[in-house]
Design a protein around this motif. Structure first.
Motif, PDB file in Angstrom:
ATOM      1  N   ASN A  27       0.789  -1.234   0.000  1.00 40.96           N
ATOM      2  CA  ASN A  27       0.000   0.000   0.000  1.00 40.96           C
ATOM      3  C   ASN A  27       0.822   1.287   0.000  1.00 40.96           C
ATOM      4  OD1 ASN A  27      -2.394  -1.557   0.111  1.00 40.96           O
ATOM      5  ND2 ASN A  27      -2.129  -1.759   2.324  1.00 40.96           N
ATOM      6  N   VAL A  28       1.969   1.277  -0.690  1.00 40.90           N
ATOM      7  CA  VAL A  28       2.749   2.514  -0.835  1.00 40.90           C
ATOM      8  C   VAL A  28       3.154   2.671  -2.295  1.00 40.90           C
ATOM      9  CG1 VAL A  28       3.656   2.497   1.535  1.00 40.90           C
ATOM     10  CG2 VAL A  28       4.963   1.422  -0.277  1.00 40.90           C
ATOM     11  N   GLU A  32       7.442   6.185  -2.327  1.00 36.20           N
ATOM     12  CA  GLU A  32       7.435   5.943  -0.884  1.00 36.20           C
ATOM     13  C   GLU A  32       8.241   4.685  -0.547  1.00 36.20           C
ATOM     14  OE1 GLU A  32       3.152   7.622   0.690  1.00 36.20           O
ATOM     15  OE2 GLU A  32       3.145   5.870  -0.644  1.00 36.20           O
ATOM     16  N   ALA A  33       8.136   3.665  -1.378  1.00 36.11           N
ATOM     17  CA  ALA A  33       8.895   2.429  -1.163  1.00 36.11           C
ATOM     18  C   ALA A  33      10.385   2.713  -1.214  1.00 36.11           C
ATOM     19  CB  ALA A  33       8.501   1.375  -2.190  1.00 36.11           C
ATOM     20  N   MET A  34      10.799   3.554  -2.158  1.00 39.64           N
ATOM     21  CA  MET A  34      12.224   3.888  -2.254  1.00 39.64           C
ATOM     22  C   MET A  34      12.680   4.688  -1.039  1.00 39.64           C
ATOM     23  SD  MET A  34      15.093   3.465  -3.612  1.00 39.64           S
ATOM     24  CE  MET A  34      14.775   2.661  -5.159  1.00 39.64           C
ATOM     25  N   GLU A  35      11.843   5.558  -0.524  1.00 42.64           N
ATOM     26  CA  GLU A  35      12.191   6.305   0.682  1.00 42.64           C
ATOM     27  C   GLU A  35      12.348   5.364   1.881  1.00 42.64           C
ATOM     28  OE1 GLU A  35      13.243   9.469   1.315  1.00 42.64           O
ATOM     29  OE2 GLU A  35      13.309   9.444  -0.883  1.00 42.64           O
TER      30      GLU A  35
END
Length: 162
Positions: A27-28, A32-35
């Motif tokens: 759910n990102v 956001e996943a890379m952050e």
């Protein structure tokens, strides 16, 4: 002059790119996943720097500037690879700790169902191999000039009384 965290993260991510669990979050967005991945990598970077400082004699200060997301030294490709490799070790060290905790929770019969001995042994062998490789890398790094790659030598004449 300095080296961006992103340079180190990139080298580390290439070493673990096949491990989709590191990069997959529910759910990102991909940004956001890379952050999240970078935040996790930052912890491994701090641990890798600590390991390098403890195990190697180095001229580097390796001071982190979180505001600019840089290390206060211009790192050579060898130093970038060494730190990324140490980050990889720290990453797998977490899984190794979980595996040990998992083994204590279950009986050998339970482990046969949930985690076959061959897979545990393969992981443990791989982890030990990574650790051994890093010790060799640090030993080689410590014994060479960081810019020329030439072996460091000791001038014994300065210790000889004439």
């Amino acid at each position: 002059m300095s080296t961006s965290y992103d340079v180190l993260y990139g080298a580390f991510f290439k070493m673990i790119e096949k491990d989709l669990d590191f990069f997959t979050y529910s759910n990102v967005s991909s940004e956001e996943a890379m952050e999240i991945a970078k935040n996790r990598a930052k912890g491994y970077l701090v641990e890798a720097i600590t390991a390098l400082k403890i195990n190697c004699s180095t001229e580097l200060a390796l001071e982190l500037d979180d505001e600019n997301e840089t290390i206060g030294d211009v790192l050579t490709p060898i130093e970038i690879n060494l730190l990324a490799s140490l980050m990889r070790e720290k990453y797998f060290e977490r899984d190794f700790s979980l595996l040990k905790a998992f083994q204590l929770q279950f009986s050998p019969k339970d482990l046969q169902v949930f985690s076959p001995a061959n897979e545990r042994k393969t992981f443990m062998d791989m982890f030990e191999s990574i650790k051994k490789e890093n010790r060799v890398l640090m030993g080689n790094y410590s014994s060479r000039d960081r810019f020329t790659g030439k072996l460091k030598t000791i001038d014994y004449s300065m210790y000889h009384n004439e």
